[in-house]
Scaffold this motif. Structure first.
Motif, PDB file in Angstrom:
ATOM      1  N   GLU A  42       0.989  -0.791  -0.163  1.00  0.00           N
ATOM      2  CA  GLU A  42       0.124  -0.119   0.067  1.00  0.00           C
ATOM      3  C   GLU A  42       0.885   1.603   0.210  1.00  0.00           C
ATOM      4  O   GLU A  42       2.176   1.472   0.325  1.00  0.00           O
ATOM      5  N   SER A 158     -12.912   5.559  11.564  1.00  0.00           N
ATOM      6  CA  SER A 158     -13.404   4.981  10.310  1.00  0.00           C
ATOM      7  C   SER A 158     -12.228   3.630   9.882  1.00  0.00           C
ATOM      8  O   SER A 158     -11.510   4.309  10.235  1.00  0.00           O
ATOM      9  N   LEU A 159     -12.793   2.809   8.742  1.00  0.00           N
ATOM     10  CA  LEU A 159     -11.680   2.232   8.440  1.00  0.00           C
ATOM     11  C   LEU A 159     -10.703   3.566   7.379  1.00  0.00           C
ATOM     12  O   LEU A 159      -9.743   2.501   7.742  1.00  0.00           O
ATOM     13  N   THR A 160     -11.258   4.604   6.612  1.00  0.00           N
ATOM     14  CA  THR A 160     -10.651   5.162   5.677  1.00  0.00           C
ATOM     15  C   THR A 160     -10.002   5.637   6.866  1.00  0.00           C
ATOM     16  O   THR A 160      -8.240   5.762   6.760  1.00  0.00           O
ATOM     17  N   ALA A 161     -10.106   6.631   8.310  1.00  0.00           N
ATOM     18  CA  ALA A 161      -8.853   6.398   8.884  1.00  0.00           C
ATOM     19  C   ALA A 161      -8.058   5.623   9.879  1.00  0.00           C
ATOM     20  O   ALA A 161      -6.341   5.565   9.771  1.00  0.00           O
ATOM     21  N   TRP A 163      -7.072   3.518   7.733  1.00  0.00           N
ATOM     22  CA  TRP A 163      -6.203   3.043   6.894  1.00  0.00           C
ATOM     23  C   TRP A 163      -4.563   4.239   6.838  1.00  0.00           C
ATOM     24  O   TRP A 163      -3.607   4.289   6.530  1.00  0.00           O
ATOM     25  N   LYS A 164      -5.523   5.408   7.084  1.00  0.00           N
ATOM     26  CA  LYS A 164      -4.006   6.237   6.661  1.00  0.00           C
ATOM     27  C   LYS A 164      -3.223   6.623   8.157  1.00  0.00           C
ATOM     28  O   LYS A 164      -2.477   6.855   8.275  1.00  0.00           O
ATOM     29  N   LYS A 201     -19.858   5.238  12.857  1.00  0.00           N
ATOM     30  CA  LYS A 201     -19.109   5.095  11.424  1.00  0.00           C
ATOM     31  C   LYS A 201     -20.398   4.797  10.744  1.00  0.00           C
ATOM     32  O   LYS A 201     -20.462   3.677  11.499  1.00  0.00           O
ATOM     33  N   GLU A 202     -19.715   5.001   9.336  1.00  0.00           N
ATOM     34  CA  GLU A 202     -20.006   3.762   8.340  1.00  0.00           C
ATOM     35  C   GLU A 202     -19.740   2.481   8.154  1.00  0.00           C
ATOM     36  O   GLU A 202     -19.941   1.418   8.275  1.00  0.00           O
ATOM     37  N   GLN A 203     -17.908   2.641   8.185  1.00  0.00           N
ATOM     38  CA  GLN A 203     -17.015   1.602   8.580  1.00  0.00           C
ATOM     39  C   GLN A 203     -17.422   1.381   9.495  1.00  0.00           C
ATOM     40  O   GLN A 203     -15.527   1.208  10.002  1.00  0.00           O
ATOM     41  N   SER A 205     -14.662   0.855  13.142  1.00  0.00           N
ATOM     42  CA  SER A 205     -13.201  -0.322  12.868  1.00  0.00           C
ATOM     43  C   SER A 205     -12.215   0.652  13.882  1.00  0.00           C
ATOM     44  O   SER A 205     -12.316   1.323  15.228  1.00  0.00           O
ATOM     45  N   LYS A 279     -11.976  -4.572  11.321  1.00  0.00           N
ATOM     46  CA  LYS A 279     -13.515  -3.777  11.001  1.00  0.00           C
ATOM     47  C   LYS A 279     -14.819  -4.687  11.675  1.00  0.00           C
ATOM     48  O   LYS A 279     -14.563  -6.304  12.150  1.00  0.00           O
TER      49      LYS A 279
END
Length: 321
Positions: A42, A158-161, A163-164, A201-203, A205, A279
């Motif tokens: 990644e 959240s899942l997006t955060a 990964w960041k 959160k939407e996803q 995590s 998740k």
């Protein structure tokens, strides 16, 4: 420091020496070097990291499950997907910090293992908090009194955060969070305590990270009191702050036998490295959030020291949206 290590490993392509870590925490990294083709690359050329989706029934899944359930109290949460994470730059920085703390404790234990909090006016409460901290760290079989301890800690997001965080670490958070118990990055060793940060959160995590608390200072001051530590730096001679908290988020005014949680405040991103991303299945989060809120209301109603209506409304807004 993390940026330098990224440059270093980009150019030298060396296998990272993880021997300074306990063997229980080296499993994921050893798997990467054994079968890197099963890991997904990644990031960019300059900021490369790796992740591997874990499969139920495998050794890596069992290791993840043990860390989450046994040391982060995550048994009530349902994991839908789990990933091992390896960021060479962040892990290298973490190991370097581990060695620094170890060397300081060996060279000058009077300073770097001090317990000056025992001289403070509320020393008995601080000692009780510190013993709770010791109970958490020595619940992990790899920790001993002779070495700097490593704690698995939870960060809800959240899942997006998530990964960041795996890509760049917790640097931005260390600059932005003044918090109830001092300035730094906030973690907990109780997954349910992170509900307000991921349940809506939407996803939803969780990032499980390895943390180096070093010599920790037990915080007992209420955030609304005259000695509040909101925004204060880590106490001199210490590497972190640790607080026992009630479900309201505030520390108890005396030792209690009711449900407690905790907060660990880490001032430097080098003291923590993300290791696992989970998740969380959302289907039981509403019921868990309502129970968490119910406990909070009941505890607050037991004493006049809380502003019950305001605190309960604030927590309810966070948990239930």
């Amino acid at each position: 420091m993390a940026i330098f290590m990224i440059f270093f490993y980009k150019n030298l392509k060396l296998k990272l020496d993880t021997s300074a870590l306990p063997k229980e925490l080296r499993l994921f990294y050893a798997n990467y070097y054994k079968s890197s083709s099963s890991w997904t690359k990644e990031g960019t050329t300059d900021f490369t990291w790796y992740r591997k989706q874990l499969v139920p029934g495998t050794e890596m899944w069992e290791q993840m499950s043990a860390i989450f359930k046994d040391y982060c109290e995550g048994e009530e949460l349902i994991v839908s997907d789990a990933y091992a994470v390896y960021n060479p730059a962040l892990v290298s920085s973490f190991i370097a910090q581990l060695k620094i703390i170890k060397n300081r404790m060996e060279v000058d234990p009077v300073l770097f293992k001090q317990k000056s909090f025992l001289l403070e006016e509320n020393s008995s409460l601080k000692e009780w908090v510190y013993k709770k901290f010791e109970a958490r760290i020595y619940n992990c079989p790899w920790n001993s009194k002779d070495l700097p301890v490593i704690m698995p800690v939870v960060y809800g997001t959240s899942l997006t955060a998530a990964w960041k965080i795996c890509a760049t670490g917790f640097a931005n958070l260390s600059c932005n969070d003044d918090g109830f118990f001092g300035k730094g990055i906030y973690f907990t060793t109780y997954a349910i305590n992170a509900l307000p940060y991921f349940s809506t959160k939407e996803q939803p995590s969780i990032v499980i990270s390895y943390a180096l608390p070093g010599n920790t200072f037990p915080v007992t001051e209420n955030s609304q009191g005259p000695n509040s530590r909101i925004g204060t730096s880590i106490v001199g001679g210490y590497n972190s702050h640790y607080a026992v908290t009630l479900p309201s988020g505030e520390p108890p005014e005396e030792p209690v036998s009711t449900q407690i949680y905790d907060q660990l405040v880490i001032p430097q991103e080098a003291q923590v490295t993300p290791a696992i991303v989970l998740k969380i299945e959302p289907r039981n989060l509403s019921s868990l959030s309502r129970r968490f809120l119910s406990v909070n209301r009941r505890l607050m109603n037991q004493g006049d020291e809380y502003n019950t209506d305001n605190e309960a409304i604030s927590l309810e807004d966070s948990l239930l949206g």
